[in-house]
Design a protein around this motif. Structure first.
Motif: not given
Length: 441
Positions: A59-69, A77-83, A154-164
């Motif tokens: 969550d810290a990464q979501y909240m530290s991201a600016s709304r514009d960015g 890269e790395g988008a599939m690991d949920g981190t 509002s920076n927290i998206p509804a969904t994310r992608v994780v690897t089981i």
């Protein structure tokens, strides 16, 4: 699971029970030069500073991201690991405003029940709780004033992608028979399928997960990422200890997939509801089995302390207030019925049973023949009272989990108070023997 078995807890001291969460792979302890997280915890944690599992939210990464960015890149890269940060996640195929509100409410302690992106009774209850706690007009609707209050997240998206986790492929999922005598022969009443396990981990249902992953691939995944996602399989690869004797809790049978027809597979990358508030602080839980259960439910150890609980039978909710009488939690519940009404009055808590066993006692059910044999049933999330029993000073009554989260708020009980397993687990971390419990009609 047959409705008649959904709730009488063991009339035995729970201190004697083995409460290990055997859904997590168990490994014999061996001496190794370096710390082996899997054998030490029974699952792969997020890290040494967070004992939630490897699919935990950052969550810290979501909240530290600016709304514009916060725009997401399909090919990062790395988008599939949920981190990864919000800026490097795979963009969802569509906006999901109701689901986004649900995941935020869930994180704030106002449980919307099953997260499904729909405005049902549980979501309205959660909105009412959030509105009351924030001095807003209580409408139960996602109105403009409430949207503005929720905009903080509002920076927290509804969904994310994780690897089981790959280790989930080593687990044995077994169908649970309706016959209590056969249930008593089981070592544990665990999940019936990987689909059911991943759904409960993310506070949703297998049906919602399939909607988020059309053709077994994360919604929004394109090109190489879509092709790299695993193809779904057609088959499955202590605190004070009470001595409760509760009344039963009726429920519709669980609708989760059976072990023979799991859609998802271990190692597969999937889109899930972006639940959070799942951090497990190292050293905060002494019971290894309970820590595994919290990780498997996506429930963290940072919970507010509750001095007073109010359960309203007609409204179908449970509210938790702190010592300053601030509303800090609200969950949809299932309460009594005509035959077993909720015992209106003020009660106390004698203790909390985590991963409790279950004593099937036919004489305590009004709708079961008394000549049926008593059975001692093993613990597990698909047990009659789920993963938690909060024992009350009213004999035979308690607050507990369920094997069928989708029925909460929709099906009557035999007098006890039922929540989803994840909400029951959260509530267990909030209460103590000093907590006052008020039941009102």
């Amino acid at each position: 699971m047959s409705p008649k078995y959904l709730a009488i807890l063991a009339a035995l001291p729970l201190v004697a029970c083995d409460v290990r969460d055997t859904d997590a792979p168990q490994t014999e302890t061996t001496q190794v030069a370096e710390r082996d997280w899997n054998s030490e915890l029974g699952y792969q944690p997020m890290g040494e500073d967070n004992f939630a599992d490897s699919m935990a939210s950052n969550d810290a990464q979501y909240m530290s991201a600016s709304r514009d960015g916060a725009a997401m890149d399909d090919g990062s890269e790395g988008a599939m690991d949920g981190t990864s940060t919000r800026g490097t996640e795979i963009a969802d195929a569509k906006e999901r405003p109701i689901m986004q509100a649900q995941v935020v409410l869930d994180r704030q302690g106002f449980g919307p029940g099953v997260i499904d992106g729909k405005m049902g009774a549980s979501t309205r209850n959660a909105l009412e709780g959030f509105q009351e706690a924030n001095d807003l007009e209580v409408t139960g609707e996602l109105d403009e004033e409430t949207k503005q209050a929720l905009d903080e997240w509002s920076n927290i998206p509804a969904t994310r992608v994780v690897t089981i986790p790959a280790s989930w492929g080593e687990m044995a999922f077994r169908d649970i028979p309706d016959d209590p005598a056969k249930q008593a022969e089981m070592e544990r009443m665990g999940y019936e399928s990987l689909d059911e396990k991943i759904a409960e981990r993310f506070h949703t249902t297998a049906a919602v997960l399939k909607e988020l992953n059309p053709n077994g691939k994360p919604a929004g995944a394109t090109g190489a990422m879509a092709s790299s996602s695993a193809t779904p399989s057609a088959s499955a690869s202590a605190t004070p200890t009470p001595t409760p004797t509760p009344t039963g809790t009726a429920s519709a049978s669980a609708s989760a997939s059976k072990a023979s027809d799991s859609f998802f597979t271990a190692g597969q990358q999937i889109r899930v509801p972006n639940i959070g508030a799942d951090m497990i602080k190292p050293g905060s839980i002494q019971d290894k089995g309970w820590q595994q259960t919290l990780a498997s439910l996506g429930v963290g150890t940072e919970q507010p302390k509750v001095a007073r609980i109010v359960v309203d039978e007609s409204e179908g909710w449970l509210k938790g207030y702190d010592a300053d009488d601030n509303l800090v939690a609200m969950f949809t519940v299932t309460t009594g019925s005509t035959n077993d009404p909720l015992p209106v009055g003020e009660w106390g808590i004698t203790g909390v049973g985590r991963n409790p066993p279950f004593s099937y006692q036919p004489d305590l059910f009004w709708d079961v023949p008394d000549d049926e044999e008593e059975q001692q049933l093993p613990p597990g999330p698909n047990g009659p009272v789920g993963v938690v029993w909060i024992d009350l000073t009213k004999e035979h009554y308690g607050i507990h989990g369920t094997s069928a989260p989708e029925t909460i708020g929709r099906v009557q009980s035999h007098g006890c108070v039922r929540l989803t397993n994840w909400d029951a687990a959260r509530l267990a971390g909030m209460v103590s023997t000093n907590t006052v419990v008020i039941f009102q009609a």
